[in-house]
Write an enzyme that holds these catalytic residues in place. Structure first.
Site, short mmCIF file in Angstrom:
data_model
loop_
_atom_site.label_atom_id
_atom_site.label_comp_id
_atom_site.label_asym_id
_atom_site.label_seq_id
_atom_site.Cartn_x
_atom_site.Cartn_y
_atom_site.Cartn_z
N HIS A 287 16.99 -15.21 3.65
CA HIS A 287 15.81 -14.52 4.17
C HIS A 287 14.57 -15.02 3.44
O HIS A 287 14.57 -15.10 2.22
CB HIS A 287 15.90 -13.02 3.90
CG HIS A 287 16.72 -12.27 4.89
ND1 HIS A 287 16.43 -10.98 5.27
CD2 HIS A 287 17.81 -12.62 5.58
CE1 HIS A 287 17.33 -10.57 6.16
NE2 HIS A 287 18.18 -11.54 6.35
N TYR B 244 10.00 -2.67 6.52
CA TYR B 244 9.48 -1.51 5.80
C TYR B 244 8.51 -0.79 6.72
O TYR B 244 7.53 -1.40 7.15
CB TYR B 244 8.74 -1.94 4.53
CG TYR B 244 9.57 -2.71 3.53
CD1 TYR B 244 10.47 -2.05 2.71
CD2 TYR B 244 9.44 -4.09 3.40
CE1 TYR B 244 11.24 -2.75 1.78
CE2 TYR B 244 10.20 -4.80 2.47
CZ TYR B 244 11.10 -4.13 1.66
OH TYR B 244 11.84 -4.82 0.75
N TYR C 276 8.48 -10.16 -5.74
CA TYR C 276 9.55 -9.70 -4.84
C TYR C 276 10.79 -10.57 -5.03
O TYR C 276 11.90 -10.08 -5.00
CB TYR C 276 9.04 -9.81 -3.41
CG TYR C 276 9.86 -9.16 -2.33
CD1 TYR C 276 10.21 -7.81 -2.38
CD2 TYR C 276 10.25 -9.89 -1.20
CE1 TYR C 276 10.91 -7.21 -1.34
CE2 TYR C 276 10.96 -9.31 -0.15
CZ TYR C 276 11.29 -7.97 -0.24
OH TYR C 276 11.99 -7.38 0.79
#
Ligand code: APR
Length: 394
Positions: free
Chosen positions: A75, A204, A391
């Protein structure tokens, strides 16, 4: 009564203990893993599934990544939704970020157990460690673990990889180690469904009713999260209620339907974080959730566990194979800055995802900040780079 002493007694066969065990065997250090549950329970536990590039590198360097490279999915993007629309953040392309590999944790655990046994390692399933002898964190010459209904197991060192309620942590805190902790005041209903992912990426959703998350796991299983009031019982959430709430918060009327499937598991997770001010002393050293629990808002937990296992394996090798304790003496200094950086970002993510409840002035202010942060992430390259670096980094 003690059994023969090994190099390292590892308590817990989660990601931390299993990576540590494999890395120690690689270095010729003998160890035994004590795990209170049976093998099927450990291998069947669905939890995280989001591996940072660093974790994949560690696993690859040590011959532990065949499964995740074959079956994991890469991803490089995630998606945000709100009443202002949706946008995709390409963190893999920003120049600072790296891809994630999505691979269900229980599959990784299965691979790690198989490889550990193939390398000749010993795991005692159904062996519950009751206590690490108190002096282990002091000047003791060995580490001693009491096993429920069995003989003590002793090793030159004990690695507490037994999670945040474990006995390893209890022994260290009893010896005076302090904890820094935060309750984020937020809870999630974590739902695992037998359905393919509905979005290309991790999703999200910010919503006035609370956060909703979509995390791909495999072609047939998807993880969803719904922010819910503290104290909610999973039983209060029927399948209908779950799908209705997901549809509302993920705004399916605007962006298209979700793929439904049977709910396989539902559990409430209270978002809490803590860090031990020192992850070890004397004969007792901790890795993973035992050394610190991180709220799941940025999916860092398993990655920190792997990082700590890597650092601890190196330090224990120094002590056991070369009589050099400097690695252990430095273990806290090596871990903690990275652990705290992960916590800082996780806390930042929590602020992005969770608006305060209610209609009071302060809640309105908090929600407006939440949207300002989202808008900044949508439009500012600098902010996107910050996100990408944190992240994906560890
Ligand atoms: N004796 C033996 N085993 C024990 C004991 C005990 N007293 N207490 C706990 N255990 C075992 C648990 O059954 C579990 O298998 O220790 C293991 C701890 O594993 P995890 O909870 O997965 O912790 P860790 O390896 O640190 O991994 C942390 O993985 O699942 C995610 O959310 C978690 O992201 C976090 C990361």
């Amino acid at each position: 009564m003690a059994t023969a002493q090994v190099g390292v007694v590892i308590v817990g066969a989660g990601p931390a203990g299993l990576v540590l065990g494999n890395l120690l065997l690689d270095r010729g250090i003998d160890c035994v893993i004590l795990e209170r549950r049976d093998r099927a329970a450990v291998e069947g536990r669905a939890r995280a599934g989001f591996l940072a590039a660093h974790s994949v590198r560690v696993l690859t360097e040590h011959g532990l990544s065949a499964g995740l490279l074959a079956r994991g999915k890469t991803h490089t993007t995630c998606l945000f939704r709100s009443d202002r629309g949706e946008f995709t953040l390409d963190y893999g392309k920003s120049g600072l970020g790296e891809p994630h590999t999505v691979y269900p944790q229980q599959e990784l655990v299965r691979d790690l157990i198989a490889e550990y046994l193939r390398r000749g390692g010993e795991i005692r399933f159904g062996a519950e460690a009751e206590e690490v002898a108190g002096e282990a964190a002091g000047e003791a010459a060995e580490g001693r673990v009491r096993v429920r209904g069995g003989a003590d197991v002793t090793g030159r060192y004990v690695a507490g990889c037994d999670g945040h309620r474990g006995i390893g942590r209890a022994a260290l805190t009893a010896h005076g180690t302090r904890t820094a902790r935060r309750d984020h005041g937020v809870s999630w209903l974590a739902v695992l469904v037998a359905a393919p992912p509905s979005l290309e990426a991790v999703g999200y959703a910010l919503h006035e009713r609370g956060f909703a998350g979509h995390m791909a796991r495999t072609a047939a299983v998807t993880r969803y999260y719904l922010q819910c009031p503290r104290g909610t019982a999973p039983a209060d959430w029927s399948e209908d209620r779950i799908w209705t709430e997901l549809a509302t918060r993920l705004r399916t009327a605007e962006f298209g339907p979700l793929r439904h499937g049977a709910v396989l598991e539902k559990a409430v997770v209270d978002l809490r974080s803590d860090v031990l001010e020192s992850p070890g002393a004397g004969r007792l050293w901790l890795a993973g959730d035992a050394a610190g629990l991180i709220s799941p808002s940025a999916a860092k937990g398993a990655n920190l566990a792997i990082l700590q296992a890597e650092l601890l394996a190196r330090a224990l090798e120094g002590a056991l194979a070369h009589g050099d304790g400097t690695g252990l003496a430095r273990y806290a200094a090596d871990c903690l800055p990275r652990v705290w950086r992960a916590h800082e970002f996780s806390h930042w993510m929590s602020g992005l995802l969770h608006g305060p409840a209610g209609e009071e002035d302060e809640a309105r202010y908090g929600r407006a900040l939440q949207y300002a942060r989202l808008e900044s992430l949508r439009t500012s390259r600098t902010h996107q780079d910050f996100f990408a670096e944190n992240y994906t980094g560890i």
